[in-house]
Scaffold this motif. Structure first.
Motif, PDB file in Angstrom:
ATOM      1  N   VAL A   1     -23.156 -32.362   0.549  1.00 48.39           N
ATOM      2  CA  VAL A   1     -23.062 -31.293  -0.448  1.00 48.39           C
ATOM      3  C   VAL A   1     -21.633 -30.771  -0.447  1.00 48.39           C
ATOM      4  O   VAL A   1     -21.133 -30.282   0.575  1.00 48.39           O
ATOM      5  CB  VAL A   1     -24.049 -30.152  -0.144  1.00 48.39           C
ATOM      6  N   ASN A   2     -20.965 -30.891  -1.580  1.00 49.57           N
ATOM      7  CA  ASN A   2     -19.585 -30.430  -1.698  1.00 49.57           C
ATOM      8  C   ASN A   2     -19.534 -29.068  -2.375  1.00 49.57           C
ATOM      9  O   ASN A   2     -19.991 -28.895  -3.497  1.00 49.57           O
ATOM     10  CB  ASN A   2     -18.753 -31.429  -2.510  1.00 49.57           C
ATOM     11  N   TYR A   3     -18.965 -28.099  -1.647  1.00 49.42           N
ATOM     12  CA  TYR A   3     -18.730 -26.779  -2.234  1.00 49.42           C
ATOM     13  C   TYR A   3     -17.359 -26.307  -1.754  1.00 49.42           C
ATOM     14  O   TYR A   3     -17.198 -25.891  -0.609  1.00 49.42           O
ATOM     15  CB  TYR A   3     -19.820 -25.778  -1.822  1.00 49.42           C
ATOM     16  N   ASN A   4     -16.360 -26.422  -2.614  1.00 49.39           N
ATOM     17  CA  ASN A   4     -14.987 -26.009  -2.294  1.00 49.39           C
ATOM     18  C   ASN A   4     -14.442 -26.700  -1.041  1.00 49.39           C
ATOM     19  O   ASN A   4     -13.732 -26.086  -0.244  1.00 49.39           O
ATOM     20  CB  ASN A   4     -14.906 -24.485  -2.113  1.00 49.39           C
ATOM     21  N   SER A   5     -14.777 -27.956  -0.870  1.00 45.17           N
ATOM     22  CA  SER A   5     -14.353 -28.694   0.328  1.00 45.17           C
ATOM     23  C   SER A   5     -13.735 -30.042  -0.014  1.00 45.17           C
ATOM     24  O   SER A   5     -13.805 -30.980   0.771  1.00 45.17           O
ATOM     25  CB  SER A   5     -15.545 -28.899   1.273  1.00 45.17           C
ATOM     26  N   LYS A   6     -13.145 -30.144  -1.189  1.00 42.97           N
ATOM     27  CA  LYS A   6     -12.653 -31.432  -1.668  1.00 42.97           C
ATOM     28  C   LYS A   6     -11.673 -32.091  -0.695  1.00 42.97           C
ATOM     29  O   LYS A   6     -11.752 -33.298  -0.430  1.00 42.97           O
ATOM     30  CB  LYS A   6     -11.987 -31.256  -3.031  1.00 42.97           C
ATOM     31  N   ASP A   7     -10.733 -31.316  -0.142  1.00 46.36           N
ATOM     32  CA  ASP A   7      -9.730 -31.893   0.761  1.00 46.36           C
ATOM     33  C   ASP A   7     -10.369 -32.474   2.017  1.00 46.36           C
ATOM     34  O   ASP A   7      -9.935 -33.516   2.524  1.00 46.36           O
ATOM     35  CB  ASP A   7      -8.686 -30.841   1.144  1.00 46.36           C
ATOM     36  N   TYR A   8     -11.374 -31.792   2.538  1.00 46.46           N
ATOM     37  CA  TYR A   8     -12.068 -32.296   3.728  1.00 46.46           C
ATOM     38  C   TYR A   8     -12.988 -33.459   3.365  1.00 46.46           C
ATOM     39  O   TYR A   8     -13.173 -34.387   4.152  1.00 46.46           O
ATOM     40  CB  TYR A   8     -12.886 -31.180   4.380  1.00 46.46           C
ATOM     41  N   LEU A   9     -13.552 -33.407   2.191  1.00 44.28           N
ATOM     42  CA  LEU A   9     -14.512 -34.418   1.763  1.00 44.28           C
ATOM     43  C   LEU A   9     -13.913 -35.816   1.785  1.00 44.28           C
ATOM     44  O   LEU A   9     -14.570 -36.776   2.196  1.00 44.28           O
ATOM     45  CB  LEU A   9     -15.022 -34.089   0.353  1.00 44.28           C
ATOM     46  N   GLU A  10     -12.668 -35.960   1.360  1.00 42.85           N
ATOM     47  CA  GLU A  10     -12.034 -37.277   1.329  1.00 42.85           C
ATOM     48  C   GLU A  10     -11.980 -37.902   2.716  1.00 42.85           C
ATOM     49  O   GLU A  10     -12.252 -39.088   2.899  1.00 42.85           O
ATOM     50  CB  GLU A  10     -10.629 -37.154   0.730  1.00 42.85           C
TER      51      GLU A  10
END
Length: 260
Positions: free
Chosen positions: A12-21
């Protein structure tokens, strides 16, 4: 007939785009020997790069973590579900052994790994624990953390709950439990899921052999609101599992005893 993926990763992505990669890269790098699918439920305005290897579900209406996880689970085809926070990175290639644990013991319902800090030096407190009740909260407040023996264990150990930052569960059981309780907006939905699995006779296992790096809290900047949501979820959990009297006692303890 195409074989189902062994594991469906649901993030679940919530304002975490940089970490998500980095999270996604760590999943790809450590799953060479298993069949998998990756599902990202996007619950914010982040623009994500689409990939044929990743299924992106857009759910711009933010109804909470449990709700978004359930959305992802409904789309999953895997035999085992892995709910994974976007601010995590897989450190060790251990997925085949996780699958094997479920296959060897049908009584195992949920498995959670050891969570460590961003430098891999310290174990994250409260990545697993004993049953959450009034006495446990009081003991924790005076520094007697009974769950510490669990998260510091070097061997697999049965416990009451594991953290939803990384949680494995057979899809069949998840569906039997009707997924996460969406009345929890954030916090305690993982503890509640584990408790309901235990109520059906399943075991919850903390396996420290499998390590996941967890940066923690990177999608939440408003600490006052974060604490408010935590207490709301805690109250709901207590009323659901212990009743109104226990919940009122919890509120009394919180207002008069708890200092941190």
């Amino acid at each position: 007939m195409e074989r189902k993926p062994q594991i469906s990763f649901i993030i679940v992505n919530y304002n975490s785009k940089d970490y998500l990669e980095k999270c996604l890269a760590s999943v790809f790098n450590n799953t060479q020997n298993i069949s998998k699918e990756i599902i990202v439920v996007n619950s914010c305005d982040d623009i994500l790069t689409h990939s044929e290897d990743i299924k992106i579900i857009t759910a711009l209406e933010n109804k909470g973590f449990g709700y978004a996880c359930n959305v992802g689970a409904k789309a999953a085809q895997g035999e085992t579900l892995c709910f994974l926070n976007p601010d995590t990175e897989i450190v060790s290639d251990y997925f085949e052994k996780i699958i094997s644990e479920f296959e060897k013991d049908s009584a195992i319902g949920i498995i959670g790994p050891k969570l460590v800090d961003e430098n891999n030096n310290n174990i994250q407190e409260w990545c697993a624990g004993k049953e959450v009740n009034l006495s446990d909260i009081l003991l924790n407040n005076i520094g007697l953390k009974r769950s510490k023996k669990i998260w510091e264990s070097n061997e697999s150990v049965e416990c009451a709950w594991v953290s939803g930052a990384c949680l494995f569960i057979k899809k069949e059981l998840f569906e039997k439990l009707k997924g996460f309780d969406e009345n929890f907006f954030l916090y305690f939905e993982d503890i509640d899921l584990c408790q309901r699995a235990r109520n059906l006779g399943y075991k919850i296992i903390y396996n420290p052999k499998f390590t996941v790096k967890h940066f923690g809290g990177k999608s939440f900047e408003d600490k006052k609101k974060q604490k408010k949501l935590y207490y709301e979820s805690q109250d709901y959990y207590f009323e659901k599992h212990f009743g109104k009297i226990a919940t009122n006692l919890l509120k009394l303890i919180r207002s008069t005893v708890i200092t941190r």
